[in-house]
Design an enzyme around this catalytic site. Structure first.
Site, PDB file in Angstrom:
ATOM      1  N   ALA A 101     -15.446   4.703  33.812  1.00 31.11           N
ATOM      2  CA  ALA A 101     -14.646   4.828  32.584  1.00 31.11           C
ATOM      3  C   ALA A 101     -13.697   3.641  32.502  1.00 31.11           C
ATOM      4  O   ALA A 101     -13.555   2.886  33.477  1.00 31.11           O
ATOM      5  CB  ALA A 101     -13.839   6.127  32.605  1.00 31.11           C
ATOM      6  N   LYS A 102     -13.079   3.450  31.397  1.00 28.43           N
ATOM      7  CA  LYS A 102     -12.035   2.423  31.285  1.00 28.43           C
ATOM      8  C   LYS A 102     -11.169   2.777  30.093  1.00 28.43           C
ATOM      9  O   LYS A 102     -11.631   3.411  29.140  1.00 28.43           O
ATOM     10  CB  LYS A 102     -12.660   1.054  31.041  1.00 28.43           C
ATOM     11  CG  LYS A 102     -11.731  -0.098  31.303  1.00 28.43           C
ATOM     12  CD  LYS A 102     -11.749  -0.439  32.778  1.00 28.43           C
ATOM     13  CE  LYS A 102     -10.986  -1.678  33.123  1.00 28.43           C
ATOM     14  NZ  LYS A 102     -11.413  -2.187  34.438  1.00 28.43           N
ATOM     15  N   GLY A 103      -9.914   2.346  30.149  1.00 29.44           N
ATOM     16  CA  GLY A 103      -9.028   2.596  29.012  1.00 29.44           C
ATOM     17  C   GLY A 103      -8.207   1.365  28.729  1.00 29.44           C
ATOM     18  O   GLY A 103      -8.197   0.407  29.507  1.00 29.44           O
TER      19      GLY A 103
END
Ligand code: GLU
Length: 411
Positions: A101-103
């Protein structure tokens, strides 16, 4: 080429090698969930500023999704999506029980006061607390965020869901973090550079290095390589690049940047050159450790270093990668080169669940062991398939994710 398209091009090359069926490719390229939120924040001057934040959850076949949070003015959905998918392959390459994931928040963190940074972070958590969690998706530091931001995330998440330090990693060592997390990505870069030099029958004591970026990753990589006996000829940050033919005094440069607000501006013991010149300098190893896309089709033909170690995520555009490979250069890809960070994040998360903490020696030992075994596997796969280290790393990552997907069943 946009960032997500670029990662998928590397994905397809590796998928071709292992003859991955089309329907599996479609499934593995697409993100599981993409969240975009509005972050309105009262600024110190009384103004109301509205930022945009993202969390892209790319794949969860191998475990809870994992990846950093980036605060940078150029953050957009495409970039976060590409970085989220890189995390899927990265966690699989080093065999951690995670997905990817990444934000990110499109904001220049350097222009915020500490209290504004805290407000942005807490407001962001208000919007995404329902989709993250210690068993679903675990954020961590990336460009523009640090251990303080992670502590605020843990605290804000706790207001909704109760105390749970395993919701985020990269926390301060004295506040549910782990010693050695901050140095981990840079240490991993240094360690793997030395491993690669040995494999290529190069004497690391004589190797010359240029490092673009002197943040957490670049400075720790410089420190490790300096201590390993390499000669770091050039370092850089947003203020310019600094070159010294006899070798930079790395501990001195680190001290200088700490005393000058984490910037090298005015560093006296080197010649000032441009960041572009640093990339093209005559060294054995080039380490891009700053932003993505810095090696393009335009400057790739002028790169002299025979070895490129991708400390940053996606520093090489695919057209440039082809030019480097055709020119006989060896590229150690991001999904392996900078995997030290997420590896020590995993140690931190596992320890949080047991209320236990390893000491620095133990963390370093386990990190070195994990990265070394991934390196050996990728090296052998590259020989076996006669492909680059990047394609080999993707083959390893994709095979593991595809296998977990098959074993779990879809129905
Ligand atoms: N942001 C880092 C990376 O790109 C670390 C991610 C993590 O620790 O979860 O690998």
């Amino acid at each position: 080429m946009r960032a997500f398209e670029a990662v998928n091009l590397y994905f397809q090359r590796a998928a071709d090698q292992i003859e991955l069926p089309d329907e599996m490719r479609e499934l593995l390229m697409m993100a599981v969930r993409e969240v975009q939120v509005q972050i309105p924040v009262d600024m110190d001057d009384g103004r109301l500023a509205t930022f945009v934040g993202y969390r892209v959850q790319h794949n969860r076949a191998r475990g809870p999704m994992k990846g950093g949070l980036r605060y940078h003015p150029e953050v957009d959905l495409d970039e976060v999506r590409s970085l989220a998918s890189l995390m899927t392959w990265k966690t699989a390459v080093v065999n951690l029980p995670y997905g990817g994931a990444k934000g990110g928040v499109a904001v220049d963190a350097r222009k915020l006061s500490v209290i504004e940074l805290e407000r942005v972070t807490r407001r962001f958590v208000d919007e995404i607390h329902d989709v993250i969690g210690p068993d679903t998706d675990i954020p961590a530091p990336d460009m523009g965020t640090d251990h303080r931001v992670m502590a605020w995330i843990m605290n804000q998440y706790g207001k909704y869901h109760g105390f749970n330090p395993g919701v985020v990693t990269g926390k301060p060592a004295e506040y549910y973090g782990i010693p050695g997390r901050e140095e981990a990505p840079g240490r991993g870069v240094g360690l793997l550079t030395v491993k690669l030099l040995q494999r290529l029958k190069w004497k690391s004591k004589e190797a010359t290095i240029a490092i673009q970026g002197f943040g957490t990753v670049g400075s720790h990589a410089a420190k490790f390589l300096h201590e390993a006996g390499c000669r770091v000829l050039a370092i850089s940050d947003a203020t310019g690049a600094y070159y010294r033919q006899e070798g930079i005094d790395v501990p001195g440069a680190i001290r200088y940047s700490l005393q000058h607000d984490h910037l090298l501006s005015g560093y006296p013991d080197a010649e000032l050159i441009t960041n572009a010149a640093l990339l093209e300098s005559d060294v054995d190893v080039l380490v891009p450790a700053a932003i993505g896309g810095v090696i393009s089709a335009e400057n790739a033909p002028r790169i002299k270093a025979p070895i490129i170690v991708e400390a940053a995520n996606s520093p090489t555009q695919p057209e440039a990668d082809d030019i480097l490979v055709k020119g006989g250069k060896t590229v150690l890809p991001d999904v392996l080169a900078n995997a030290g960070g997420v590896t020590v994040s995993y140690f931190e998360w596992a320890q949080n669940r047991q209320f236990y903490q390893w000491n620095l020696d133990r963390v370093r030992g386990e990190l070195d062991r994990t990265l070394t075994s991934a390196f050996e596997e990728i090296w052998d796969l590259a020989r076996e398939h006669k492909v680059t280290l990047r394609t080999a790393a993707f083959i390893l990552g994709i095979s593991r994710v595809a296998r977990a997907t098959e074993l779990s069943g879809l129905a």
